[in-house]
Motif scaffolding. Structure first.
Motif, mmCIF file in Angstrom:
data_model
loop_
_atom_site.group_PDB
_atom_site.id
_atom_site.type_symbol
_atom_site.label_atom_id
_atom_site.label_comp_id
_atom_site.label_asym_id
_atom_site.label_seq_id
_atom_site.Cartn_x
_atom_site.Cartn_y
_atom_site.Cartn_z
ATOM 1 N N LEU A 409 -33.071 -14.169 -66.988
ATOM 2 C CA LEU A 409 -32.026 -15.194 -66.963
ATOM 3 C C LEU A 409 -30.704 -14.639 -66.465
ATOM 4 O O LEU A 409 -29.886 -15.383 -65.909
ATOM 5 N N GLU A 410 -30.475 -13.345 -66.662
ATOM 6 C CA GLU A 410 -29.209 -12.749 -66.259
ATOM 7 C C GLU A 410 -28.991 -12.823 -64.753
ATOM 8 O O GLU A 410 -27.864 -12.747 -64.272
ATOM 9 N N GLN A 411 -30.066 -12.982 -63.991
ATOM 10 C CA GLN A 411 -29.943 -13.059 -62.533
ATOM 11 C C GLN A 411 -29.691 -14.488 -62.046
ATOM 12 O O GLN A 411 -29.558 -14.715 -60.859
ATOM 13 N N LEU A 412 -29.623 -15.428 -62.997
ATOM 14 C CA LEU A 412 -29.379 -16.824 -62.632
ATOM 15 C C LEU A 412 -27.939 -17.221 -62.955
ATOM 16 O O LEU A 412 -27.336 -16.697 -63.884
ATOM 17 N N ASP A 413 -27.426 -18.132 -62.193
ATOM 18 C CA ASP A 413 -26.115 -18.722 -62.415
ATOM 19 C C ASP A 413 -26.222 -20.179 -61.983
ATOM 20 O O ASP A 413 -26.295 -20.464 -60.781
ATOM 21 N N PRO A 414 -26.276 -21.127 -62.933
ATOM 22 C CA PRO A 414 -26.526 -22.525 -62.568
ATOM 23 C C PRO A 414 -25.465 -23.143 -61.670
ATOM 24 O O PRO A 414 -25.711 -24.182 -61.064
ATOM 25 N N GLY A 418 -29.623 -22.426 -57.275
ATOM 26 C CA GLY A 418 -30.664 -23.319 -57.737
ATOM 27 C C GLY A 418 -31.821 -22.500 -58.256
ATOM 28 O O GLY A 418 -31.882 -21.275 -58.062
ATOM 29 N N VAL A 419 -32.762 -23.148 -58.941
ATOM 30 C CA VAL A 419 -33.894 -22.423 -59.503
ATOM 31 C C VAL A 419 -35.195 -23.123 -59.141
ATOM 32 O O VAL A 419 -35.245 -24.358 -59.043
ATOM 33 N N ILE A 420 -36.236 -22.332 -58.914
ATOM 34 C CA ILE A 420 -37.591 -22.835 -58.685
ATOM 35 C C ILE A 420 -38.486 -22.219 -59.737
ATOM 36 O O ILE A 420 -38.466 -21.000 -59.958
ATOM 37 N N ALA A 440 -28.350 -21.200 -67.676
ATOM 38 C CA ALA A 440 -29.606 -20.932 -66.993
ATOM 39 C C ALA A 440 -30.792 -21.426 -67.814
ATOM 40 O O ALA A 440 -31.797 -21.895 -67.262
ATOM 41 N N PHE A 441 -30.681 -21.342 -69.134
ATOM 42 C CA PHE A 441 -31.753 -21.834 -69.998
ATOM 43 C C PHE A 441 -31.965 -23.327 -69.778
ATOM 44 O O PHE A 441 -33.102 -23.798 -69.649
ATOM 45 N N ASP A 442 -30.866 -24.093 -69.744
ATOM 46 C CA ASP A 442 -30.978 -25.532 -69.488
ATOM 47 C C ASP A 442 -31.581 -25.797 -68.116
ATOM 48 O O ASP A 442 -32.408 -26.692 -67.937
ATOM 49 N N GLN A 443 -31.156 -25.023 -67.143
ATOM 50 C CA GLN A 443 -31.630 -25.195 -65.769
ATOM 51 C C GLN A 443 -33.143 -25.011 -65.683
ATOM 52 O O GLN A 443 -33.853 -25.825 -65.076
ATOM 53 N N ALA A 445 -35.296 -25.200 -68.188
ATOM 54 C CA ALA A 445 -35.973 -26.221 -68.992
ATOM 55 C C ALA A 445 -36.139 -27.516 -68.199
ATOM 56 O O ALA A 445 -37.203 -28.153 -68.226
ATOM 57 N N ILE A 446 -35.108 -27.916 -67.469
ATOM 58 C CA ILE A 446 -35.183 -29.156 -66.693
ATOM 59 C C ILE A 446 -36.148 -28.995 -65.533
ATOM 60 O O ILE A 446 -36.943 -29.896 -65.218
ATOM 61 N N ALA A 447 -36.100 -27.835 -64.868
ATOM 62 C CA ALA A 447 -37.007 -27.597 -63.752
ATOM 63 C C ALA A 447 -38.463 -27.596 -64.234
ATOM 64 O O ALA A 447 -39.352 -28.127 -63.560
ATOM 65 N N LYS A 448 -38.726 -27.015 -65.403
ATOM 66 C CA LYS A 448 -40.084 -27.036 -65.962
ATOM 67 C C LYS A 448 -40.530 -28.459 -66.262
ATOM 68 O O LYS A 448 -41.678 -28.848 -65.986
ATOM 69 N N MET A 449 -39.630 -29.247 -66.828
ATOM 70 C CA MET A 449 -39.967 -30.631 -67.144
ATOM 71 C C MET A 449 -40.336 -31.395 -65.871
ATOM 72 O O MET A 449 -41.304 -32.154 -65.846
ATOM 73 N N LYS A 450 -39.586 -31.174 -64.797
ATOM 74 C CA LYS A 450 -39.865 -31.857 -63.539
ATOM 75 C C LYS A 450 -41.213 -31.431 -62.966
ATOM 76 O O LYS A 450 -41.893 -32.221 -62.293
ATOM 77 N N ALA A 451 -41.589 -30.176 -63.228
ATOM 78 C CA ALA A 451 -42.850 -29.663 -62.688
ATOM 79 C C ALA A 451 -44.047 -29.985 -63.572
ATOM 80 O O ALA A 451 -45.184 -29.764 -63.173
#
Length: 478
Positions: A409-414, A418-420, A440-443, A445-451
């Motif tokens: 997660l440290e490598q992400l910045d919402p 973007g995240v895949i 990043a945790f929220d990001q 979680a939402i991407a997982k929900m969409k997938a």
């Protein structure tokens, strides 16, 4: 008739002498400003007072609007149960606001059984108003905040004003909210330099009447400042949108480590004006943003990607034909390939968004055309765009950079990336810098929900940067 004035006020219970026990003397400027607000409200002789409160029931995906015939509240939580207030609700107004929000698919609900009493952020301003106004003769409607976007809060404010106009109410709006809670080491949350910075930014906007600036504040600054009232103030900004008003910062103090600001925004409609003159003035104010939109469109350059997206939507919606690839496009559109997302908005709400993670067409231009068509006609969350909506649509085009794997997660910045997320054949994407996505945790979680990936399932992570194109994409009318 309609909105007569709006006031931003704080809500420290200790400002009520029964609770303060003398401490209220340390916020004498705030008390004096509150009393001035109460006098002004009495002069307006309203038949409706709308109080927007951060401590009313808060829902994630909708707004609380009081729907009980009457409401009661006290300061029992602060040791003064005998200090009570009773109000009556304007249920016709409540329903009118709810009807307007339904046009944007925003739900409205009353208070749950465990939260029926008037909260202290409503009680405190009513304590002062009750010194000059007979509250038994004036309706009070209590409204809460939500986890929805700032633009949805702005739309709620606009709905409040329009409902008051439609019903002929003489309305005053109270935006109850403290500023930063991090002004002093011995304050509620300690000291953070973001606290004074946030308070300066908000009070400067209040003093200048530049309320649109409330929507452009740095989210990190707001979070670090531990602010309380921003969304209430954004609702107030929406209520005043399009109306001529005079701003005045009446006071600012922060002796207990919490910022208290009192500001007045008096709508400029002379009491001596005839009803026809007032209506004409309000109509002119309503039309001003439309004229401004046309002027900006005429004087500003238009990003070619945005222009292409608009032309594509207007072709498919207006004629039923997919726009042919124009012959005079710049090389950056025809000589490169990339994933592209096209987003359509209407009245600051999403109206369609479709994109491709990786390129599927021969060039960026074709990617834009086909994704614009899909956003307008094939987003499963919305009905297809109709011709009468075209002038009200605004556009943005996101061109995706190459994805790169990340390990933590440290490598992400919402805000930047973007995240895949990928698990087997399931793949979900979320664009960066989205309203309401702060971590990043929220990001993820939402991407997982969409997938369709369960929250507790492992997934491969990739990040990507985006170039967002919006120049010239504003709606032609609002």
């Amino acid at each position: 008739m309609g909105l007569l004035a709006a006031y931003a006020v704080p809500h420290p219970p200790l400002i009520v002498p029964a609770v303060g026990g003398g401490q209220e003397a340390e916020v004498a400027d705030t008390t004096a400003a509150y009393e001035e607000v109460a006098r002004r409200i009495a002069d307006h002789a309203p038949d409706l007072i709308v109080v927007v409160s951060p401590h009313a029931p808060l829902y994630r995906d909708g707004f609380f609007i009081a729907d009980a015939e009457t409401e009661e509240g006290s300061l029992a939580a602060f040791g003064q149960p005998e200090a009570r207030i009773t109000t009556r609700t304007d249920t016709a107004f409540t329903q009118a606001v709810a009807d307007r929000l339904s046009r944007r698919s925003i739900p409205v609900a009353g208070a749950p059984a465990h939260h029926e009493e008037i909260d202290h952020a409503t009680y405190v301003p009513l304590h002062f108003i009750g010194q000059t106004v007979d509250l038994s003769q004036v309706a009070v409607v209590r409204i809460g905040l939500s986890a929805l976007s700032p633009s949805d809060h702005q739309f709620l404010g606009l709905s409040i004003t329009r409902a008051a106009e439609d019903l002929g109410r003489r309305a005053v709006l109270i935006a109850s909210g403290d500023l930063s809670h991090r002004l002093k080491e011995d304050g509620p949350y300690g000291f953070n330099e973001a606290g004074p910075a946030f308070d300066r930014a908000v009070t400067d906007l209040f003093a200048a009447g530049s309320l649109r600036g409330l929507f452009g504040l740095d989210p990190i600054l707001c979070e670090d400042a531990a602010e309380c009232g921003l969304r209430a103030f954004q609702i107030m900004a929406g209520a005043l949108e399009g109306l001529p008003f005079t701003p005045e910062l009446l006071s600012y103090e922060g002796p207990f480590g919490v910022g208290y600001a009192v500001a007045a925004f008096e709508v400029e409609c002379s009491p001596s004006s005839t009803e026809e003159e007032v209506e004409a003035e309000l109509m002119e104010a309503d039309e001003a943003p439309v004229r401004g939109a046309h002027a900006r469109g005429a004087c500003s350059a238009v990003d070619p990607l945005v222009a292409l997206a608009r032309a594509s939507v207007e072709s498919i919606v207006g004629t039923g034909q997919v726009l042919p690839l124009p012959a005079d496009l710049p090389d950056e559109l025809t000589g490169q390939r990339a994933g592209v997302f096209v987003s359509l908005h209407e009245a600051d709400g999403l109206r369609g968004c479709i994109g491709t993670i990786a390129p599927t067409r021969s060039c960026v231009a074709e990617e834009v055309i086909m994704n614009a068509v899909a956003a307008a006609t094939d987003d499963p969350r919305f009905t297809p765009v109709t011709p009468d909506e075209l002038d009200a649509l605004s556009y943005s085009v996101d061109v995706l950079g190459e994805p790169e794997p990340v390990e933590s997660l440290e490598q992400l910045d919402p805000r930047r990336y973007g995240v895949i997320v990928t698990r087997g054949f399931k793949r979900g994407l979320l664009l960066p810098d989205l309203e309401g996505v702060e971590t990043a945790f929220d990001q993820i979680a939402i991407a997982k929900m969409k997938a369709g990936i369960a929250p507790d399932e492992d997934a491969q992570l990739e990040r990507f940067e985006v170039v967002r194109h919006t120049l010239g994409g504003q709606a032609r009318v609002y």
